[in-house]
Motif scaffolding. Structure first.
Motif, PDB file in Angstrom:
ATOM      1  N   ARG A 125       0.847  -1.299   0.185  1.00  0.00           N
ATOM      2  CA  ARG A 125      -0.109   0.099  -0.048  1.00  0.00           C
ATOM      3  C   ARG A 125       0.804   1.246  -0.114  1.00  0.00           C
ATOM      4  NH1 ARG A 125      -2.008   3.523  -1.324  1.00  0.00           N
ATOM      5  NH2 ARG A 125      -4.138   4.591  -0.954  1.00  0.00           N
ATOM      6  N   PHE A 126       2.092   1.205   0.607  1.00  0.00           N
ATOM      7  CA  PHE A 126       2.994   2.194   0.681  1.00  0.00           C
ATOM      8  C   PHE A 126       3.569   2.674  -0.620  1.00  0.00           C
ATOM      9  CE2 PHE A 126       7.601   2.697   0.736  1.00  0.00           C
ATOM     10  CZ  PHE A 126       7.773   3.847   1.199  1.00  0.00           C
ATOM     11  N   ALA A 127       3.727   1.449  -1.401  1.00  0.00           N
ATOM     12  CA  ALA A 127       4.531   1.627  -2.668  1.00  0.00           C
ATOM     13  C   ALA A 127       3.650   1.781  -3.829  1.00  0.00           C
ATOM     14  CB  ALA A 127       5.236   0.243  -2.932  1.00  0.00           C
ATOM     15  N   ALA A 128       2.133   1.682  -3.583  1.00  0.00           N
ATOM     16  CA  ALA A 128       1.019   1.698  -4.536  1.00  0.00           C
ATOM     17  C   ALA A 128       1.311   2.593  -5.714  1.00  0.00           C
ATOM     18  CB  ALA A 128      -0.017   1.271  -4.120  1.00  0.00           C
ATOM     19  N   PRO A 129       1.518   4.028  -5.209  1.00  0.00           N
ATOM     20  CA  PRO A 129       1.480   5.160  -6.018  1.00  0.00           C
ATOM     21  C   PRO A 129       2.688   5.199  -6.932  1.00  0.00           C
ATOM     22  CG  PRO A 129       0.886   5.877  -3.831  1.00  0.00           C
ATOM     23  CD  PRO A 129       1.183   4.585  -3.784  1.00  0.00           C
ATOM     24  N   MET A 130       3.806   4.567  -6.716  1.00  0.00           N
ATOM     25  CA  MET A 130       5.011   4.532  -7.454  1.00  0.00           C
ATOM     26  C   MET A 130       5.348   3.355  -8.018  1.00  0.00           C
ATOM     27  SD  MET A 130       7.117   6.229  -4.009  1.00  0.00           S
ATOM     28  CE  MET A 130       6.622   4.972  -2.803  1.00  0.00           C
ATOM     29  N   LEU A 131       4.422   2.234  -8.099  1.00  0.00           N
ATOM     30  CA  LEU A 131       4.576   1.038  -8.907  1.00  0.00           C
ATOM     31  C   LEU A 131       4.166   1.432 -10.216  1.00  0.00           C
ATOM     32  CD1 LEU A 131       3.532  -1.600  -6.207  1.00  0.00           C
ATOM     33  CD2 LEU A 131       5.750  -0.800  -6.882  1.00  0.00           C
ATOM     34  N   PRO A 132       4.691   0.905 -11.289  1.00  0.00           N
ATOM     35  CA  PRO A 132       4.326   0.862 -12.811  1.00  0.00           C
ATOM     36  C   PRO A 132       3.353  -0.435 -13.144  1.00  0.00           C
ATOM     37  CG  PRO A 132       6.201  -0.615 -12.495  1.00  0.00           C
ATOM     38  CD  PRO A 132       6.014  -0.144 -11.095  1.00  0.00           C
ATOM     39  N   PHE A 133       2.126  -0.355 -12.055  1.00  0.00           N
ATOM     40  CA  PHE A 133       1.054  -1.030 -12.354  1.00  0.00           C
ATOM     41  C   PHE A 133      -0.410  -0.220 -11.935  1.00  0.00           C
ATOM     42  CE2 PHE A 133       4.074  -3.936  -9.814  1.00  0.00           C
ATOM     43  CZ  PHE A 133       4.626  -4.767 -10.766  1.00  0.00           C
ATOM     44  N   ASP A 134      -1.376  -0.857 -12.325  1.00  0.00           N
ATOM     45  CA  ASP A 134      -2.649  -0.372 -12.175  1.00  0.00           C
ATOM     46  C   ASP A 134      -2.983   0.149 -10.837  1.00  0.00           C
ATOM     47  OD1 ASP A 134      -5.417   0.326 -13.170  1.00  0.00           O
ATOM     48  OD2 ASP A 134      -5.756  -0.677 -11.465  1.00  0.00           O
ATOM     49  N   TYR A 135      -3.161   1.378 -10.346  1.00  0.00           N
ATOM     50  CA  TYR A 135      -3.082   1.762  -9.061  1.00  0.00           C
ATOM     51  C   TYR A 135      -4.266   1.019  -8.332  1.00  0.00           C
ATOM     52  CZ  TYR A 135      -3.750   5.125  -5.172  1.00  0.00           C
ATOM     53  OH  TYR A 135      -3.689   5.527  -3.771  1.00  0.00           O
ATOM     54  N   VAL A 136      -5.412   0.845  -8.731  1.00  0.00           N
ATOM     55  CA  VAL A 136      -6.640   0.140  -8.244  1.00  0.00           C
ATOM     56  C   VAL A 136      -6.194  -1.380  -7.926  1.00  0.00           C
ATOM     57  CG1 VAL A 136      -9.080  -0.360  -8.312  1.00  0.00           C
ATOM     58  CG2 VAL A 136      -8.285   2.092  -8.823  1.00  0.00           C
ATOM     59  N   HIS A 137      -5.489  -1.710  -8.914  1.00  0.00           N
ATOM     60  CA  HIS A 137      -5.389  -3.291  -8.634  1.00  0.00           C
ATOM     61  C   HIS A 137      -4.241  -3.523  -7.805  1.00  0.00           C
ATOM     62  CE1 HIS A 137      -6.484  -4.449 -13.004  1.00  0.00           C
ATOM     63  NE2 HIS A 137      -7.830  -4.315 -12.320  1.00  0.00           N
ATOM     64  N   ALA A 138      -3.309  -2.351  -7.575  1.00  0.00           N
ATOM     65  CA  ALA A 138      -2.242  -2.693  -6.374  1.00  0.00           C
ATOM     66  C   ALA A 138      -3.113  -2.258  -4.984  1.00  0.00           C
ATOM     67  CB  ALA A 138      -1.160  -1.551  -6.627  1.00  0.00           C
ATOM     68  N   ILE A 139      -3.954  -1.272  -5.010  1.00  0.00           N
ATOM     69  CA  ILE A 139      -4.398  -1.275  -3.529  1.00  0.00           C
ATOM     70  C   ILE A 139      -5.341  -2.379  -3.265  1.00  0.00           C
ATOM     71  CG2 ILE A 139      -6.338   0.331  -2.575  1.00  0.00           C
ATOM     72  CD1 ILE A 139      -5.489   2.522  -4.171  1.00  0.00           C
ATOM     73  N   GLY A 140      -6.072  -3.242  -4.320  1.00  0.00           N
ATOM     74  CA  GLY A 140      -6.892  -4.094  -4.166  1.00  0.00           C
ATOM     75  C   GLY A 140      -5.977  -5.181  -3.437  1.00  0.00           C
ATOM     76  N   ALA A 141      -4.746  -5.491  -3.955  1.00  0.00           N
ATOM     77  CA  ALA A 141      -3.964  -6.586  -3.563  1.00  0.00           C
ATOM     78  C   ALA A 141      -3.281  -6.101  -2.201  1.00  0.00           C
ATOM     79  CB  ALA A 141      -2.450  -6.758  -4.442  1.00  0.00           C
ATOM     80  N   ALA A 142      -2.979  -4.905  -2.000  1.00  0.00           N
ATOM     81  CA  ALA A 142      -2.591  -4.431  -0.427  1.00  0.00           C
ATOM     82  C   ALA A 142      -3.644  -4.678   0.282  1.00  0.00           C
ATOM     83  CB  ALA A 142      -2.148  -2.986  -0.555  1.00  0.00           C
ATOM     84  N   GLY A 143      -4.844  -4.345  -0.178  1.00  0.00           N
ATOM     85  CA  GLY A 143      -5.783  -4.608   0.904  1.00  0.00           C
ATOM     86  C   GLY A 143      -6.504  -6.017   1.122  1.00  0.00           C
TER      87      GLY A 143
END
Length: 399
Positions: free
Chosen positions: A354-372
């Motif tokens: 979740r900390f890294a999500a805005p800086m990753l080269p992936f879809d933001y919503v998908h990254a947040i979903g995985a973190a969640g």
């Protein structure tokens, strides 16, 4: 001895779930955190519409701060106060009423578009104010030193009031309520973490026969760190975008880094129950440094810093305390089994993603979903592993 026997008998007549504040509030808090994260991910995916007067982000933020963390703070305080004061614990009907008030507030805030914002605010602020009153009565009656912790809970009620006022469209500086609540929780992490982490580390190392270079007692340096952190967080709550605030946050983060290094966390790798306290606290200086740097460096997102402090420091520290306190207060050995170690790994991985999500080269919503999903799995596993301990009697037959 007679009074002690009567106290024992009264507690034994109660259902196990109502014998200590940690039981309903740790379990209820974990279940609520799990539900809040699931609903928030659903909102981001466009699959859920919340029936609340808060906008979705504000509701998510409010419920993690004043709902989940409010519950954990209640469980911790109600369990610690008898140890601090030597007075009887809040149990039975009084504990059930307080837990019921917390639950009613959660439901009222979630459905405030239907039940009314005034009722939601009354119940929500009322829970925290009642908790502060109960804690103050116990601490002041015993002339105990933990008055600052009680004051922080009272201020948390004021922060919740400001957050409700903003949701109602009243003339409140934008974000002041949640930022104040955020700052208060971080100060509690700083204050309580500074007591328990070096103490538990020192005790464990001494048991291992490793008595050289043990963490010392809090001293003037710790007081300076507390003061610097408080000053930086007050500035951030009131002037989040000011350059002076960024400088104060950087100074506080640097001091917190030195403070953590003095506690010898690297020597606790073989004891997960102690190691997780150091890992959890490490998110605090990291978050403060990043939040300060975000005022000067455009490519450092403030949201990453805030999630290092919330999903990282707050969530992992509360799970660390909840697991250890539940084991100890239900008469179990202080040992992190596979389930407990998995809880720590999941919450740390979820916070990192979740900390890294805005800086990753992936879809933001998908990254947040995985973190969640990772973060929520930690709370689900807490409910599965620790729920039976919180609901059932101690194996040694004591209250």
């Amino acid at each position: 001895m007679k009074a002690e026997g009567e106290r024992y008998e009264r507690l034994m007549r109660l259902p196990p779930f109502l014998r200590g504040g940690f039981r309903p509030f740790f379990l209820g808090g974990a279940l609520w955190a799990l539900l809040v994260v699931a609903l928030w991910v659903g909102v981001l995916a466009g699959a859920v519409e919340l029936p609340t007067r808060f906008d979705p982000l504000a509701w998510h933020r409010h419920e993690m701060l004043f709902g989940y963390l409010g519950s954990v703070i209640a469980g911790f305080l109600l369990t610690a106060i008898p140890n601090w004061t030597g007075r009887l614990p809040i149990a039975g009907g009084r504990l059930a009423a307080l837990a019921g008030l917390w639950l009613a507030a959660r439901v009222a805030v979630l459905f405030s578009a239907l039940s009314g914002a005034a009722l939601a605010a009354l119940l929500d602020i009322g829970f925290l104010a009642t908790l502060a009153f109960v804690a103050a009565r116990e601490v002041l009656a015993a002339k105990n030193r933990n008055v600052p912790v009680v004051i922080a809970v009272g201020l948390l009620a004021a922060a919740a009031a400001l957050d409700h006022a903003e949701a109602l469209g009243l003339a409140v500086p934008p974000g002041l309520g949640w930022r104040l609540g955020f700052a208060l929780v971080l100060m509690l992490v700083t204050l309580i973490g500074g007591r328990i982490i070096p103490s538990f580390t020192r005790n464990w190392l001494a048991k291992q026969g490793r008595e050289q270079g043990l963490p010392g007692q809090p001293n003037r340096f710790d007081i300076a760190v507390l003061a610097a952190t408080a000053a930086s967080l007050v500035a951030w709550a009131s002037m989040p975008d000011a350059a002076a605030t960024g400088a104060l946050l950087l100074a506080a983060g640097a001091l917190q880094t030195v403070r953590l290094a003095r506690w010898s966390g690297h020597r606790t790798l073989r004891e997960p129950l102690v190691l997780i306290l150091h890992v959890s606290y490490a998110w605090l200086p990291l978050g403060l440094l990043l939040l300060g740097a975000s005022a000067f460096v455009w490519c450092i997102p403030a949201s990453s810093a805030l999630h290092a402090l919330s999903a990282g420091a707050m969530a992992s520290m509360t799970l660390a305390v909840m697991t250890r306190a539940t084991l100890g207060h239900t008469g179990r050995a202080l040992r992190a089994g596979p389930g407990t170690q998995a809880i720590y790994a999941l919450v740390t991985a979820g916070a990192a993603l979740r900390f890294a999500a805005p800086m990753l080269p992936f879809d933001y919503v998908h990254a947040i979903g995985a973190a969640g999903a990772l973060w929520g799995a930690a709370f689900l596993l807490f409910v599965i592993v620790y729920g039976p301990m919180l609901l059932g009697p101690r194996p040694d037959g004591r209250p």
